[in-house]
Design an enzyme around this catalytic site. Structure first.
Site, PDB file in Angstrom:
ATOM      1  N   ASP A  10       0.957  -1.046  -0.195  1.00 19.16           N
ATOM      2  CA  ASP A  10       0.103   0.018  -0.188  1.00 19.16           C
ATOM      3  C   ASP A  10       1.103   1.226  -0.095  1.00 19.16           C
ATOM      4  O   ASP A  10       2.013   1.218   0.461  1.00 19.16           O
ATOM      5  CB  ASP A  10      -0.863  -0.133   1.201  1.00 19.16           C
ATOM      6  CG  ASP A  10      -1.775   1.132   1.351  1.00 19.16           C
ATOM      7  OD1 ASP A  10      -2.255   1.798   0.536  1.00 19.16           O
ATOM      8  OD2 ASP A  10      -1.722   1.664   2.542  1.00 19.16           O
ATOM      9  N   ASP A  12       0.082   4.954   0.960  1.00 21.80           N
ATOM     10  CA  ASP A  12       0.065   5.932   2.188  1.00 21.80           C
ATOM     11  C   ASP A  12       0.020   5.316   3.387  1.00 21.80           C
ATOM     12  O   ASP A  12      -1.025   4.333   3.558  1.00 21.80           O
ATOM     13  CB  ASP A  12      -1.474   6.730   2.025  1.00 21.80           C
ATOM     14  CG  ASP A  12      -1.365   7.819   0.694  1.00 21.80           C
ATOM     15  OD1 ASP A  12      -0.141   8.023   0.293  1.00 21.80           O
ATOM     16  OD2 ASP A  12      -2.278   7.955   0.455  1.00 21.80           O
ATOM     17  N   ASP A  20      -5.358  12.132   7.134  1.00 18.31           N
ATOM     18  CA  ASP A  20      -6.627  12.016   7.263  1.00 18.31           C
ATOM     19  C   ASP A  20      -7.275  13.198   6.165  1.00 18.31           C
ATOM     20  O   ASP A  20      -8.571  12.981   5.715  1.00 18.31           O
ATOM     21  CB  ASP A  20      -7.450  12.246   8.611  1.00 18.31           C
ATOM     22  CG  ASP A  20      -7.334  11.137   9.424  1.00 18.31           C
ATOM     23  OD1 ASP A  20      -7.108   9.963   8.794  1.00 18.31           O
ATOM     24  OD2 ASP A  20      -7.265  11.185  10.570  1.00 18.31           O
ATOM     25  N   TYR A  22      -5.887  13.721   3.328  1.00 16.92           N
ATOM     26  CA  TYR A  22      -5.433  13.375   1.914  1.00 16.92           C
ATOM     27  C   TYR A  22      -3.968  14.028   1.764  1.00 16.92           C
ATOM     28  O   TYR A  22      -3.464  15.066   2.484  1.00 16.92           O
ATOM     29  CB  TYR A  22      -6.113  13.712   0.996  1.00 16.92           C
ATOM     30  CG  TYR A  22      -7.502  12.917   1.003  1.00 16.92           C
ATOM     31  CD1 TYR A  22      -7.660  11.745   0.310  1.00 16.92           C
ATOM     32  CD2 TYR A  22      -8.636  13.466   1.667  1.00 16.92           C
ATOM     33  CE1 TYR A  22      -9.089  11.144   0.376  1.00 16.92           C
ATOM     34  CE2 TYR A  22      -9.944  12.622   1.921  1.00 16.92           C
ATOM     35  CZ  TYR A  22      -9.883  11.738   1.044  1.00 16.92           C
ATOM     36  OH  TYR A  22     -11.194  11.017   1.320  1.00 16.92           O
ATOM     37  N   HIS A  94     -11.245   6.002  -7.574  1.00 18.23           N
ATOM     38  CA  HIS A  94     -12.860   6.358  -7.321  1.00 18.23           C
ATOM     39  C   HIS A  94     -12.841   6.644  -6.100  1.00 18.23           C
ATOM     40  O   HIS A  94     -12.210   6.156  -5.255  1.00 18.23           O
ATOM     41  CB  HIS A  94     -13.481   5.123  -7.813  1.00 18.23           C
ATOM     42  CG  HIS A  94     -12.901   4.477  -9.342  1.00 18.23           C
ATOM     43  ND1 HIS A  94     -12.213   3.543  -9.767  1.00 18.23           N
ATOM     44  CD2 HIS A  94     -13.484   5.195 -10.638  1.00 18.23           C
ATOM     45  CE1 HIS A  94     -12.179   3.474 -11.107  1.00 18.23           C
ATOM     46  NE2 HIS A  94     -12.894   4.299 -11.494  1.00 18.23           N
TER      47      HIS A  94
END
Length: 188
Positions: A10, A12, A20, A22, A94
């Site tokens: 993964d 981040d 939180d 972004y 998305h």
């Protein structure tokens, strides 16, 4: 049992600091101490390293594809400067309501990595920091691994022991890399 040399990370919270709010720019993208060196060491040991990352900030309009490209160019450049390589970066742009097949915990990103690398992800380690990563790993037939960086500590606190069954937990990516490289050398 032989070790699958495809290794999925993964982004981040595993490779770079998470927020939180972004990670919205190349300037905000900062590697977790030791993560770049860990990727280079994994690559040097013979692993094919790939990244699977949900990036709904793209779909939410917090940043554009060009900015995401700069973040990933920074990642690739840092890893290369340490003698390593990342074979593929699969992103899901998305938002959760889009009901796509690529957003973790669905296995679409792993399938995309398999297509890009030509390697099977069956039993490959998938290192993440949250429930979505564990779900995607399991859905794709990978071996989930949890790190305590990013959202890892929060994930550990909210999951029941049964939900973590068979999920090894490491302090960070550097800690996991030592384990993975030692396992490869031992042929476990």
């Amino acid at each position: 049992m032989s070790i699958n040399k495809l290794l999925i990370l993964d982004r981040d919270g595993v490779i770079n600091e998470d927020s939180d709010d972004y990670i919205k720019s190349e300037q905000e993208w900062r590697p977790i101490p030791g993560s770049i060196e860990a990727i280079a060491a994994l690559s040097a040991a013979g692993f094919t390293v790939a990244v699977a990352t949900n990036q709904s900030g793209l779909g939410r309009g917090y940043f554009d594809e060009a900015e995401l490209g700069r973040m990933h160019a920074k990642l690739l450049d840092l890893v290369a400067k340490h003698g390593g390589a990342i074979a593929a970066i699969a992103i899901c742009p998305h938002v959760p309501d889009d009901q796509c097949d690529c957003r973790k915990p669905k296995p679409g990103l792993v399938r995309r990595i398999e297509e890009e690398t030509g390697l099977s992800a069956a039993d490959a380690w998938f290192v993440g920091d949250n429930v979505g990563d564990i779900g995607a790993a399991r859905a794709a037939g990978c071996q989930p691994v949890l790190v305590k960086t990013g959202k890892g500590e929060r994930t550990l606190a909210k999951l029941a022991p049964a939900e973590l069954d068979g999920v090894p937990v490491f302090t960070d990516l550097a800690d996991f890399a030592k384990h993975a490289i030692a396992s490869l050398k031992e042929g476990l």
